[in-house]
Structures are given as C-alpha cells and as structure tokens.
Design a protein around this motif. Structure first.
Motif, PDB file in Angstrom:
ATOM      1  N   CYS A  59       0.816  -1.231   0.000  1.00 30.63           N
ATOM      2  CA  CYS A  59       0.000   0.000   0.000  1.00 30.63           C
ATOM      3  C   CYS A  59       0.842   1.272   0.000  1.00 30.63           C
ATOM      4  O   CYS A  59       0.303   2.351  -0.226  1.00 30.63           O
ATOM      5  CB  CYS A  59      -0.942  -0.002   1.197  1.00 30.63           C
ATOM      6  SG  CYS A  59      -0.061   0.017   2.781  1.00 30.63           S
ATOM      7  N   PRO A  61       2.370   4.679   0.850  1.00 26.05           N
ATOM      8  CA  PRO A  61       1.888   5.736   1.752  1.00 26.05           C
ATOM      9  C   PRO A  61       0.385   5.744   1.968  1.00 26.05           C
ATOM     10  O   PRO A  61      -0.121   6.575   2.723  1.00 26.05           O
ATOM     11  CB  PRO A  61       2.364   7.023   1.076  1.00 26.05           C
ATOM     12  CG  PRO A  61       2.630   6.654  -0.340  1.00 26.05           C
ATOM     13  CD  PRO A  61       2.935   5.193  -0.402  1.00 26.05           C
ATOM     14  N   VAL A  79      -1.319  -3.502   3.551  1.00 21.16           N
ATOM     15  CA  VAL A  79      -0.115  -4.214   3.997  1.00 21.16           C
ATOM     16  C   VAL A  79       1.071  -3.698   3.197  1.00 21.16           C
ATOM     17  O   VAL A  79       0.973  -3.538   1.972  1.00 21.16           O
ATOM     18  CB  VAL A  79      -0.254  -5.735   3.753  1.00 21.16           C
ATOM     19  CG1 VAL A  79       1.011  -6.475   4.167  1.00 21.16           C
ATOM     20  CG2 VAL A  79      -1.453  -6.291   4.496  1.00 21.16           C
ATOM     21  N   ASP A  80       2.165  -3.428   3.882  1.00 24.73           N
ATOM     22  CA  ASP A  80       3.396  -3.070   3.171  1.00 24.73           C
ATOM     23  C   ASP A  80       4.586  -3.707   3.864  1.00 24.73           C
ATOM     24  O   ASP A  80       4.656  -3.777   5.088  1.00 24.73           O
ATOM     25  CB  ASP A  80       3.581  -1.557   3.095  1.00 24.73           C
ATOM     26  CG  ASP A  80       4.535  -1.181   1.966  1.00 24.73           C
ATOM     27  OD1 ASP A  80       4.050  -0.783   0.888  1.00 24.73           O
ATOM     28  OD2 ASP A  80       5.767  -1.312   2.145  1.00 24.73           O
ATOM     29  N   LEU A  81       5.527  -4.159   3.035  1.00 24.43           N
ATOM     30  CA  LEU A  81       6.730  -4.831   3.508  1.00 24.43           C
ATOM     31  C   LEU A  81       7.559  -3.956   4.443  1.00 24.43           C
ATOM     32  O   LEU A  81       8.236  -4.457   5.345  1.00 24.43           O
ATOM     33  CB  LEU A  81       7.577  -5.170   2.265  1.00 24.43           C
ATOM     34  CG  LEU A  81       8.874  -5.911   2.441  1.00 24.43           C
ATOM     35  CD1 LEU A  81       8.614  -7.301   2.999  1.00 24.43           C
ATOM     36  CD2 LEU A  81       9.585  -6.033   1.086  1.00 24.43           C
ATOM     37  N   ILE A  82       7.524  -2.658   4.226  1.00 29.23           N
ATOM     38  CA  ILE A  82       8.459  -1.749   4.884  1.00 29.23           C
ATOM     39  C   ILE A  82       7.776  -0.996   6.022  1.00 29.23           C
ATOM     40  O   ILE A  82       6.835  -0.220   5.797  1.00 29.23           O
ATOM     41  CB  ILE A  82       9.026  -0.747   3.846  1.00 29.23           C
ATOM     42  CG1 ILE A  82       9.677  -1.514   2.682  1.00 29.23           C
ATOM     43  CG2 ILE A  82      10.008   0.226   4.480  1.00 29.23           C
ATOM     44  CD1 ILE A  82      10.836  -2.417   3.068  1.00 29.23           C
ATOM     45  N   GLN A  85       7.279   2.683   5.620  1.00 29.94           N
ATOM     46  CA  GLN A  85       6.150   3.060   4.748  1.00 29.94           C
ATOM     47  C   GLN A  85       4.851   3.038   5.550  1.00 29.94           C
ATOM     48  O   GLN A  85       3.996   3.903   5.392  1.00 29.94           O
ATOM     49  CB  GLN A  85       5.985   2.068   3.579  1.00 29.94           C
ATOM     50  CG  GLN A  85       6.915   2.269   2.427  1.00 29.94           C
ATOM     51  CD  GLN A  85       6.563   3.512   1.598  1.00 29.94           C
ATOM     52  OE1 GLN A  85       6.037   4.502   2.100  1.00 29.94           O
ATOM     53  NE2 GLN A  85       6.907   3.457   0.333  1.00 29.94           N
ATOM     54  N   HIS A 105       5.262  -8.887   4.839  1.00 37.28           N
ATOM     55  CA  HIS A 105       5.366  -9.389   3.467  1.00 37.28           C
ATOM     56  C   HIS A 105       3.970  -9.836   3.034  1.00 37.28           C
ATOM     57  O   HIS A 105       3.284 -10.547   3.777  1.00 37.28           O
ATOM     58  CB  HIS A 105       6.344 -10.570   3.460  1.00 37.28           C
ATOM     59  CG  HIS A 105       6.761 -11.003   2.098  1.00 37.28           C
ATOM     60  ND1 HIS A 105       5.886 -11.585   1.200  1.00 37.28           N
ATOM     61  CD2 HIS A 105       7.957 -10.956   1.476  1.00 37.28           C
ATOM     62  CE1 HIS A 105       6.534 -11.870   0.089  1.00 37.28           C
ATOM     63  NE2 HIS A 105       7.803 -11.489   0.233  1.00 37.28           N
ATOM     64  N   ALA A 106       3.564  -9.439   1.833  1.00 36.55           N
ATOM     65  CA  ALA A 106       2.213  -9.750   1.363  1.00 36.55           C
ATOM     66  C   ALA A 106       1.910 -11.245   1.462  1.00 36.55           C
ATOM     67  O   ALA A 106       0.835 -11.652   1.919  1.00 36.55           O
ATOM     68  CB  ALA A 106       2.053  -9.279  -0.081  1.00 36.55           C
ATOM     69  N   PHE A 124       0.922  -1.171  -8.430  1.00 35.57           N
ATOM     70  CA  PHE A 124       2.393  -1.201  -8.483  1.00 35.57           C
ATOM     71  C   PHE A 124       2.942  -1.722  -7.159  1.00 35.57           C
ATOM     72  O   PHE A 124       4.016  -1.300  -6.712  1.00 35.57           O
ATOM     73  CB  PHE A 124       2.975   0.189  -8.791  1.00 35.57           C
ATOM     74  CG  PHE A 124       2.459   0.791 -10.060  1.00 35.57           C
ATOM     75  CD1 PHE A 124       2.699   0.180 -11.273  1.00 35.57           C
ATOM     76  CD2 PHE A 124       1.715   1.960 -10.042  1.00 35.57           C
ATOM     77  CE1 PHE A 124       2.225   0.721 -12.457  1.00 35.57           C
ATOM     78  CE2 PHE A 124       1.223   2.517 -11.213  1.00 35.57           C
ATOM     79  CZ  PHE A 124       1.486   1.892 -12.418  1.00 35.57           C
ATOM     80  N   ALA A 126       2.726  -5.344  -4.344  1.00 35.08           N
ATOM     81  CA  ALA A 126       3.405  -6.637  -4.198  1.00 35.08           C
ATOM     82  C   ALA A 126       3.220  -7.566  -5.406  1.00 35.08           C
ATOM     83  O   ALA A 126       4.088  -8.403  -5.676  1.00 35.08           O
ATOM     84  CB  ALA A 126       2.901  -7.321  -2.933  1.00 35.08           C
ATOM     85  N   LEU A 129       6.061  -8.380  -7.747  1.00 32.60           N
ATOM     86  CA  LEU A 129       7.321  -8.340  -6.984  1.00 32.60           C
ATOM     87  C   LEU A 129       7.523  -9.604  -6.155  1.00 32.60           C
ATOM     88  O   LEU A 129       8.543  -9.748  -5.475  1.00 32.60           O
ATOM     89  CB  LEU A 129       7.329  -7.121  -6.047  1.00 32.60           C
ATOM     90  CG  LEU A 129       7.277  -5.751  -6.728  1.00 32.60           C
ATOM     91  CD1 LEU A 129       7.090  -4.638  -5.702  1.00 32.60           C
ATOM     92  CD2 LEU A 129       8.544  -5.519  -7.551  1.00 32.60           C
ATOM     93  N   VAL A 130       6.525 -10.478  -6.156  1.00 31.36           N
ATOM     94  CA  VAL A 130       6.554 -11.720  -5.371  1.00 31.36           C
ATOM     95  C   VAL A 130       6.190 -12.860  -6.333  1.00 31.36           C
ATOM     96  O   VAL A 130       5.314 -12.674  -7.193  1.00 31.36           O
ATOM     97  CB  VAL A 130       5.513 -11.662  -4.229  1.00 31.36           C
ATOM     98  CG1 VAL A 130       5.459 -12.965  -3.456  1.00 31.36           C
ATOM     99  CG2 VAL A 130       5.801 -10.497  -3.288  1.00 31.36           C
TER     100      VAL A 130
HETATM  101  C1  LIG Z   1       5.987   1.393  -6.143  1.00 31.72           C
HETATM  102  S1  LIG Z   1       5.428   1.307  -4.461  1.00 31.72           S
HETATM  103  C2  LIG Z   1       3.657   1.488  -4.690  1.00 31.72           C
HETATM  104  C3  LIG Z   1       2.956   1.988  -3.456  1.00 31.72           C
HETATM  105  C4  LIG Z   1       1.463   2.253  -3.573  1.00 31.72           C
HETATM  106  N1  LIG Z   1       0.699   1.099  -3.969  1.00 31.72           N
HETATM  107  C5  LIG Z   1       1.199   3.417  -4.485  1.00 31.72           C
HETATM  108  O1  LIG Z   1       0.614   3.210  -5.555  1.00 31.72           O
HETATM  109  O2  LIG Z   1       1.554   4.555  -4.117  1.00 31.72           O
HETATM  110  C6  LIG Z   1       5.626  -0.429  -4.090  1.00 31.72           C
HETATM  111  C7  LIG Z   1       5.326  -0.748  -2.646  1.00 31.72           C
HETATM  112  O3  LIG Z   1       5.264  -2.183  -2.514  1.00 31.72           O
HETATM  113  C8  LIG Z   1       5.873  -2.545  -1.297  1.00 31.72           C
HETATM  114  N2  LIG Z   1       6.280  -3.953  -1.380  1.00 31.72           N
HETATM  115  C9  LIG Z   1       7.299  -4.477  -2.106  1.00 31.72           C
HETATM  116  N3  LIG Z   1       7.372  -5.807  -1.927  1.00 31.72           N
HETATM  117  C10 LIG Z   1       6.367  -6.142  -1.062  1.00 31.72           C
HETATM  118  C11 LIG Z   1       5.943  -7.361  -0.469  1.00 31.72           C
HETATM  119  N4  LIG Z   1       6.563  -8.494  -0.739  1.00 31.72           N
HETATM  120  N5  LIG Z   1       4.903  -7.321   0.388  1.00 31.72           N
HETATM  121  C12 LIG Z   1       4.276  -6.145   0.679  1.00 31.72           C
HETATM  122  N6  LIG Z   1       4.646  -4.963   0.154  1.00 31.72           N
HETATM  123  C13 LIG Z   1       5.670  -4.957  -0.715  1.00 31.72           C
HETATM  124  C14 LIG Z   1       7.027  -1.562  -1.160  1.00 31.72           C
HETATM  125  O4  LIG Z   1       7.514  -1.433   0.158  1.00 31.72           O
HETATM  126  C15 LIG Z   1       6.394  -0.272  -1.689  1.00 31.72           C
HETATM  127  O5  LIG Z   1       5.809   0.486  -0.655  1.00 31.72           O
END
Ligand SMILES: C[S@@+](CC[C@H](N)C(=O)[O-])C[C@H]1O[C@@H](n2cnc3c(N)ncnc32)[C@H](O)[C@@H]1O
Length: 230
Positions: A59, A61, A79-82, A85, A105-106, A124, A126, A129-130
């Motif tokens: 998610c 911000p 949910v966000d990995l960081i 954030q 982690h998602a 854009f 998880a 990216l997973v």
């Molecule tokens: C490009 S940002 C997009 C954020 C948001 N969805 C937006 O549109 O503003 C990608 C986000 O995915 C999160 N992320 C990356 N891998 C992840 C995972 N395995 N589980 C959860 N979040 C993840 C990152 O920390 C980052 O905040």
C-alpha cells in the motif's frame, strides 16, 4: 547498512528524509496508473464498495486505501513490507476510521490470515514483486467465488522492452527520490502469461487494460488486470 536494506526501505527512507509525513487530505480519486487522473477509479473493484472488506498488497503511503475508506465507506487493510512506509501511511491517514496499515510481506500476511475479503488489489505493489505462483494461490485462499482481484503493474513493454519469455523474474530498478537506481527482481509478464497464472490459481481474467503516458513516450506504461475468483 543501506547496501543490505531492501531498495523499498531505502526509497521510504529518502522520502521520509525529504519531508515530514504529515496528515494529508484524502485523495478524490483512486489511481491505478502512472498518470494521476487517467483511467478508471475505484469502480474496478465493484459498483458498491460500502462496507466491503478490501485488502491492499503493497500500500505504500496509503493514498488509495484512504480514498476507499473515506469516499466509499469500505473497510481497508493496507499491507506493506516496509515498516517505515507503514509509519508514513499512518502519519498521513491514521486518523481515518475503517482503515488499518500493517507491516509485513504480502505472502506471509495472506498465509497467516484466516480472513476473507470482498476484493484484493495492488497498485504497483506486491503483485509483480513476489513469485506469482505463490502469491496468486495465497490470494485465492482469501477470496470467495465471484470476488475480485485487481492489480496494476509497470507495463512489460514500457520503454520498448519485451515481456518475459518464461515464468522467471527479471532485473528491474527502483528509482529513488535522489534519482539513483537500486536493483530489484520483477515478474514482467504479458497479459497472456498473467492470464495463465491467474487461471492456474483459480481466477478468470475479466479485463485487461493498458495505459500510456505522453510524458513517457509512445510505449504503454501501465497494465491493469481484473479477475474473478472461480
Ligand atoms: C511502487 S510502491 C507502490 C505503493 C502504492 N501502492 C502506491 O501506488 O503509491 C511499491 C510498494 O510495494 C511494497 N512492497 C514491495 N514488496 C512487497 C511485499 N513483498 N509485500 C508487501 N509490500 C511490498 C514496497 O515497500 C512499496 O511500498
């Protein structure tokens, strides 16, 4: 230390250093693409989202989650990995009701949960990216038949690239606020390859849209997919 941190952590760190994460006004629109104001809004998730339980994977911000909770009366988990954030998201929108932000982690969040959702989405985030084989299966477990999964990813043909010829991830880069780029792994599938993976996980692809951004040349920049659980 930073060399070992996730690029997403470094990204969040630079954003946080650039300015205090203050309470923000709730965005008037849900954004799925790289160009604000373009394309569909929350309607992708369903015609009436009032009281619906939604889950956002990655998610950041929290802008879209805040929009859905406030303008549509949905109950959202972001949910966000960081952790950083999640802290940003809470500083921006923690005052709102029907909205919680969770660090994790998602895939692990989905696997550890028993909860069912009315829709799950990622902008854009998880998805991409997973490992899709694992993530789509885990998402399917949390949706009853007929429920919606929607996600946008950077278009696999952006900037003249080609989609992956196989199911493996490829090297991509996160561009940080200071313009440096850090490597990440990303699954860069064509629509047809996403459809195959969605179908294996028990989904039917119901729409696929691509979007362009005149500022980014004539290549498509965003791929938005919507599927229903079978
Ligand atoms: C490009 S940002 C997009 C954020 C948001 N969805 C937006 O549109 O503003 C990608 C986000 O995915 C999160 N992320 C990356 N891998 C992840 C995972 N395995 N589980 C959860 N979040 C993840 C990152 O920390 C980052 O905040």
């Amino acid at each position: 230390m930073l060399a070992q941190a996730s690029p997403w952590h470094t990204h969040a760190l630079q954003r946080t250093a650039a300015g205090l994460a203050e309470p923000l006004a709730v965005p008037a629109r849900m954004e799925w693409t790289t160009r604000p104001g373009q394309g569909p809004g929350a309607d992708v998730l369903g015609p009436d989202l009032h009281g619906k339980r939604l889950l956002e994977l990655g998610c950041g911000p929290g802008h879209n989650a805040a929009h859905l909770a406030t303008r549509h009366g949905s109950h959202i988990t972001g949910v966000d990995l960081i952790g950083l954030q999640v802290r940003r998201a809470r500083s921006h929108y923690g005052r709102l009701t029907n909205l919680i932000f969770v660090a994790g982690h998602a895939l692990h969040y989905l696997q550890a949960s028993e909860e069912q959702f009315d829709a799950i989405y990622s902008v854009f985030g998880a998805i991409g990216l997973v490992t899709p084989e694992l993530l789509l299966q885990a998402i399917a477990q949390r949706l009853a038949p007929g429920r919606v999964l929607a996600f946008s990813v950077p278009h696999p043909e952006r900037g003249g690239r080609s989609p992956s010829g196989d199911d493996r991830p490829r090297r991509d880069y996160v561009t940080l606020p200071d313009r440096t780029r850090l490597p990440i792994a990303r699954w860069e599938f064509s629509m047809a390859r996403w459809e195959k993976h969605l179908s294996r996980a028990g989904f039917r692809l119901t729409s696929a849209q691509e979007f362009r951004d005149p500022l980014m040349g004539h290549w498509p920049t965003t791929l938005l997919l919507r599927a229903r659980k079978l």
